[in-house]
Design a protein around this motif. Structure first.
Motif, PDB file in Angstrom:
ATOM      1  N   LEU A 200       0.823  -1.201   0.000  1.00  0.00           N
ATOM      2  CA  LEU A 200       0.000   0.000   0.000  1.00  0.00           C
ATOM      3  C   LEU A 200       0.864   1.261   0.000  1.00  0.00           C
ATOM      4  CD1 LEU A 200      -2.862   1.153   0.128  1.00  0.00           C
ATOM      5  CD2 LEU A 200      -2.707   1.055   2.618  1.00  0.00           C
ATOM      6  N   PHE A 201       1.895   1.308   0.849  1.00  0.00           N
ATOM      7  CA  PHE A 201       2.765   2.484   0.909  1.00  0.00           C
ATOM      8  C   PHE A 201       3.600   2.634  -0.359  1.00  0.00           C
ATOM      9  CE2 PHE A 201       1.902   2.337   5.475  1.00  0.00           C
ATOM     10  CZ  PHE A 201       1.758   3.688   5.753  1.00  0.00           C
ATOM     11  N   ILE A 202       4.106   1.524  -0.891  1.00  0.00           N
ATOM     12  CA  ILE A 202       4.968   1.609  -2.077  1.00  0.00           C
ATOM     13  C   ILE A 202       4.163   1.977  -3.315  1.00  0.00           C
ATOM     14  CG2 ILE A 202       6.430   0.270  -3.635  1.00  0.00           C
ATOM     15  CD1 ILE A 202       7.338  -1.332  -1.153  1.00  0.00           C
ATOM     16  N   GLY A 204       1.071   3.217  -3.407  1.00  0.00           N
ATOM     17  CA  GLY A 204       0.447   4.523  -3.213  1.00  0.00           C
ATOM     18  C   GLY A 204       1.435   5.649  -3.460  1.00  0.00           C
ATOM     19  N   GLY A 205       2.663   5.488  -2.974  1.00  0.00           N
ATOM     20  CA  GLY A 205       3.697   6.488  -3.228  1.00  0.00           C
ATOM     21  C   GLY A 205       4.016   6.608  -4.702  1.00  0.00           C
ATOM     22  N   GLN A 206       4.065   5.488  -5.390  1.00  0.00           N
ATOM     23  CA  GLN A 206       4.332   5.508  -6.831  1.00  0.00           C
ATOM     24  C   GLN A 206       3.242   6.271  -7.575  1.00  0.00           C
ATOM     25  OE1 GLN A 206       5.220   1.677  -8.755  1.00  0.00           O
ATOM     26  NE2 GLN A 206       3.739   2.221 -10.332  1.00  0.00           N
ATOM     27  N   TYR A 207       1.995   6.009  -7.214  1.00  0.00           N
ATOM     28  CA  TYR A 207       0.890   6.689  -7.891  1.00  0.00           C
ATOM     29  C   TYR A 207       0.944   8.197  -7.650  1.00  0.00           C
ATOM     30  CZ  TYR A 207      -3.813   8.112  -9.177  1.00  0.00           C
ATOM     31  OH  TYR A 207      -4.884   8.756  -9.751  1.00  0.00           O
ATOM     32  N   MET A 208       1.209   8.607  -6.409  1.00  0.00           N
ATOM     33  CA  MET A 208       1.240  10.038  -6.106  1.00  0.00           C
ATOM     34  C   MET A 208       2.403  10.738  -6.805  1.00  0.00           C
ATOM     35  SD  MET A 208       0.047  10.357  -2.103  1.00  0.00           S
ATOM     36  CE  MET A 208       1.022   8.993  -1.459  1.00  0.00           C
ATOM     37  N   VAL A 209       3.550  10.084  -6.882  1.00  0.00           N
ATOM     38  CA  VAL A 209       4.709  10.694  -7.543  1.00  0.00           C
ATOM     39  C   VAL A 209       4.498  10.812  -9.043  1.00  0.00           C
ATOM     40  CG1 VAL A 209       7.141  10.322  -8.128  1.00  0.00           C
ATOM     41  CG2 VAL A 209       6.373  10.024  -5.773  1.00  0.00           C
ATOM     42  N   LEU A 210       3.910   9.790  -9.654  1.00  0.00           N
ATOM     43  CA  LEU A 210       3.763   9.776 -11.111  1.00  0.00           C
ATOM     44  C   LEU A 210       2.524  10.528 -11.593  1.00  0.00           C
ATOM     45  CD1 LEU A 210       4.757   6.081 -11.940  1.00  0.00           C
ATOM     46  CD2 LEU A 210       6.182   8.141 -12.062  1.00  0.00           C
ATOM     47  N   GLU A 211       1.459  10.499 -10.798  1.00  0.00           N
ATOM     48  CA  GLU A 211       0.184  11.036 -11.278  1.00  0.00           C
ATOM     49  C   GLU A 211      -0.269  12.296 -10.549  1.00  0.00           C
ATOM     50  OE1 GLU A 211      -1.192   9.691 -13.855  1.00  0.00           O
ATOM     51  OE2 GLU A 211       0.028   7.870 -13.955  1.00  0.00           O
ATOM     52  N   GLY A 212       0.270  12.594  -9.393  1.00  0.00           N
ATOM     53  CA  GLY A 212      -0.231  13.698  -8.585  1.00  0.00           C
ATOM     54  C   GLY A 212       0.461  15.017  -8.865  1.00  0.00           C
ATOM     55  N   PRO A 214       2.270  18.722  -7.288  1.00  0.00           N
ATOM     56  CA  PRO A 214       3.474  18.913  -6.454  1.00  0.00           C
ATOM     57  C   PRO A 214       3.287  18.457  -5.016  1.00  0.00           C
ATOM     58  CG  PRO A 214       3.083  20.830  -7.841  1.00  0.00           C
ATOM     59  CD  PRO A 214       1.885  19.943  -8.011  1.00  0.00           C
ATOM     60  N   GLY A 215       2.128  18.774  -4.430  1.00  0.00           N
ATOM     61  CA  GLY A 215       1.895  18.367  -3.053  1.00  0.00           C
ATOM     62  C   GLY A 215       1.832  16.861  -2.902  1.00  0.00           C
ATOM     63  N   LEU A 216       1.144  16.204  -3.838  1.00  0.00           N
ATOM     64  CA  LEU A 216       1.043  14.746  -3.780  1.00  0.00           C
ATOM     65  C   LEU A 216       2.386  14.078  -4.052  1.00  0.00           C
ATOM     66  CD1 LEU A 216      -2.373  13.878  -5.465  1.00  0.00           C
ATOM     67  CD2 LEU A 216      -1.738  13.679  -3.068  1.00  0.00           C
ATOM     68  N   LYS A 217       3.217  14.711  -4.883  1.00  0.00           N
ATOM     69  CA  LYS A 217       4.544  14.143  -5.145  1.00  0.00           C
ATOM     70  C   LYS A 217       5.376  14.114  -3.863  1.00  0.00           C
ATOM     71  CE  LYS A 217       4.776  15.512 -10.024  1.00  0.00           C
ATOM     72  NZ  LYS A 217       4.618  14.169 -10.570  1.00  0.00           N
ATOM     73  N   VAL A 218       5.281  15.192  -3.073  1.00  0.00           N
ATOM     74  CA  VAL A 218       5.993  15.226  -1.797  1.00  0.00           C
ATOM     75  C   VAL A 218       5.438  14.156  -0.866  1.00  0.00           C
ATOM     76  CG1 VAL A 218       6.456  16.615   0.259  1.00  0.00           C
ATOM     77  CG2 VAL A 218       6.571  17.669  -2.006  1.00  0.00           C
ATOM     78  N   ALA A 219       4.106  14.034  -0.841  1.00  0.00           N
ATOM     79  CA  ALA A 219       3.486  13.007  -0.003  1.00  0.00           C
ATOM     80  C   ALA A 219       3.898  11.608  -0.468  1.00  0.00           C
ATOM     81  CB  ALA A 219       1.965  13.145  -0.046  1.00  0.00           C
ATOM     82  N   GLY A 220       4.052  11.445  -1.776  1.00  0.00           N
ATOM     83  CA  GLY A 220       4.476  10.152  -2.306  1.00  0.00           C
ATOM     84  C   GLY A 220       5.876   9.784  -1.852  1.00  0.00           C
ATOM     85  N   GLY A 222       7.211  10.847   0.884  1.00  0.00           N
ATOM     86  CA  GLY A 222       7.040  10.508   2.291  1.00  0.00           C
ATOM     87  C   GLY A 222       6.516   9.090   2.470  1.00  0.00           C
ATOM     88  N   SER A 223       5.628   8.669   1.572  1.00  0.00           N
ATOM     89  CA  SER A 223       5.099   7.304   1.620  1.00  0.00           C
ATOM     90  C   SER A 223       6.210   6.285   1.393  1.00  0.00           C
ATOM     91  CB  SER A 223       4.005   7.139   0.562  1.00  0.00           C
ATOM     92  OG  SER A 223       3.476   5.836   0.575  1.00  0.00           O
ATOM     93  N   TRP A 224       7.131   6.585   0.476  1.00  0.00           N
ATOM     94  CA  TRP A 224       8.258   5.677   0.233  1.00  0.00           C
ATOM     95  C   TRP A 224       9.193   5.607   1.437  1.00  0.00           C
ATOM     96  CZ3 TRP A 224       9.388   7.597  -5.423  1.00  0.00           C
ATOM     97  CH2 TRP A 224       8.526   6.912  -6.304  1.00  0.00           C
ATOM     98  N   LEU A 225       9.394   6.752   2.097  1.00  0.00           N
ATOM     99  CA  LEU A 225      10.242   6.749   3.289  1.00  0.00           C
ATOM    100  C   LEU A 225       9.614   5.894   4.391  1.00  0.00           C
ATOM    101  CD1 LEU A 225      11.343  10.501   3.452  1.00  0.00           C
ATOM    102  CD2 LEU A 225      12.730   8.531   2.780  1.00  0.00           C
ATOM    103  N   LEU A 226       8.298   6.016   4.540  1.00  0.00           N
ATOM    104  CA  LEU A 226       7.609   5.182   5.521  1.00  0.00           C
ATOM    105  C   LEU A 226       7.699   3.709   5.146  1.00  0.00           C
ATOM    106  CD1 LEU A 226       4.386   7.248   6.327  1.00  0.00           C
ATOM    107  CD2 LEU A 226       6.256   6.686   7.889  1.00  0.00           C
ATOM    108  N   ALA A 227       7.650   3.428   3.850  1.00  0.00           N
ATOM    109  CA  ALA A 227       7.780   2.044   3.397  1.00  0.00           C
ATOM    110  C   ALA A 227       9.155   1.485   3.756  1.00  0.00           C
ATOM    111  CB  ALA A 227       7.560   1.962   1.887  1.00  0.00           C
ATOM    112  N   PHE A 228      10.192   2.323   3.653  1.00  0.00           N
ATOM    113  CA  PHE A 228      11.535   1.869   4.029  1.00  0.00           C
ATOM    114  C   PHE A 228      11.600   1.558   5.520  1.00  0.00           C
ATOM    115  CE2 PHE A 228      15.717   2.969   5.799  1.00  0.00           C
ATOM    116  CZ  PHE A 228      16.499   2.044   5.133  1.00  0.00           C
ATOM    117  N   VAL A 229      11.034   2.444   6.344  1.00  0.00           N
ATOM    118  CA  VAL A 229      11.024   2.217   7.791  1.00  0.00           C
ATOM    119  C   VAL A 229      10.241   0.956   8.119  1.00  0.00           C
ATOM    120  CG1 VAL A 229      10.245   3.146  10.009  1.00  0.00           C
ATOM    121  CG2 VAL A 229      11.292   4.668   8.322  1.00  0.00           C
ATOM    122  N   MET A 230       9.121   0.778   7.448  1.00  0.00           N
ATOM    123  CA  MET A 230       8.304  -0.404   7.708  1.00  0.00           C
ATOM    124  C   MET A 230       8.990  -1.683   7.234  1.00  0.00           C
ATOM    125  SD  MET A 230       4.393   0.794   6.941  1.00  0.00           S
ATOM    126  CE  MET A 230       3.849  -0.861   7.315  1.00  0.00           C
TER     127      MET A 230
END
Length: 261
Positions: A200-202, A204-212, A214-220, A222-230
């Motif tokens: 979900l994090f990986i 979801g982050g991919q979708y936000m970076v590719l399709e969103g 500027p704000g969603l790209k930053v959130a994407g 962040g989603s990848w960073l959370l995926a790394f921690v998880m």
């Protein structure tokens, strides 16, 4: 593990349980699936690694032999001996060591490229291992005490006979239903849920970076960073689940050997 990141309409499509079914050959219940292949790979890898690191064992071990000895000693001393007892534990060490290695390697496949799929997130595999442990610990108890003695031992000593009508069904449910079911579902649930969150994090982050925007790209990001921690946290969970399954198997064996049971 591959999963679709977007639907036909262009929106994000979250991963679902259906994504865990990945047939490679055939279809339906007789299909040869990705987790089947990973299980075969894991067995070949474990066997090859153990043979390679122990066939020329030395007093001063190399890195491979040292690693094998550390894992073996962990299972031997911290699981088998501490749980079963120093008199009878040694005969069950090969079983417990094999369980631990098999579960750990297949769990770690969930975070190791190119596998990235925890085999035990398919419920049939933990059910199979739980049934193996189920048959073994009952067989051990029956061999030690006989059929009548084994079932008699299900009733705790010293209880008034008047409450046998309550205790006997509870003990039968515990030993013959609850134990194997919880043993399997604990492993399955943790592997399934952990991998689903990572997906979900990986994705979801991919979708936000590719399709969103500027704000969603930053959130994407962040989603990848959370995926790394998880992922780091998931590695710990994968080790703990291998340890817990093996420890419970040892506990059930010890219970079957106990004179009080």
């Amino acid at each position: 593990m591959a999963a679709s990141g977007s639907a036909e309409g262009g929106g994000f499509e979250a991963p679902s349980p259906a994504d865990f079914y990945q047939p490679l050959i055939g279809s339906g219940q007789w299909a040869f699936t990705r987790p089947m292949l990973l299980m075969i790979i894991s067995i070949i890898f474990i066997a090859g690694f153990l043979i390679a690191t122990t066939r020329k064992a030395a007093v001063v071990p190399g890195k491979g032999q040292w690693l094998t000895e550390q894992v073996y000693n962990f299972v031997r001393n911290s699981v088998a001996q501490d749980t079963i007892g120093s008199k009878e534990f040694i005969k069950y060490v090969p079983l417990l060591f094999s369980l631990f290695m098999l579960i750990l390697v297949n769990n770690l496949f969930g975070i190791i490229p190119p596998f990235q799929y925890p085999t035990f997130s398919r419920v049939g595999f933990p059910i199979g291992l739980a049934l193996l442990v189920y048959v073994i610990y009952h067989a051990i108890g029956i061999k030690r005490k006989g059929v009548a003695g084994y079932f008699k031992g299900l009733i705790p000593s010293g209880l008034p006979k008047g409450i046998y009508v309550l205790i006997i069904p509870l003990e039968l449910i515990t030993y013959f239903i609850t134990r194997p079911v919880t043993l399997a579902l604990r492993l399955f649930g943790n592997m399934f849920a952990g991998h689903m969150l990572l997906l979900l994090f990986i994705l979801g982050g991919q979708y936000m970076v590719l399709e969103g925007g500027p704000g969603l790209k930053v959130a994407g990001i962040g989603s990848w960073l959370l995926a790394f921690v998880m992922t780091v946290f998931e590695a710990l969970i994968e080790f703990l689940q291998a340890y817990i399954f093996t420890l419970l198997a040892a506990t059930y064996i010890a219970d079957s050997l106990s004179n009080e049971h």
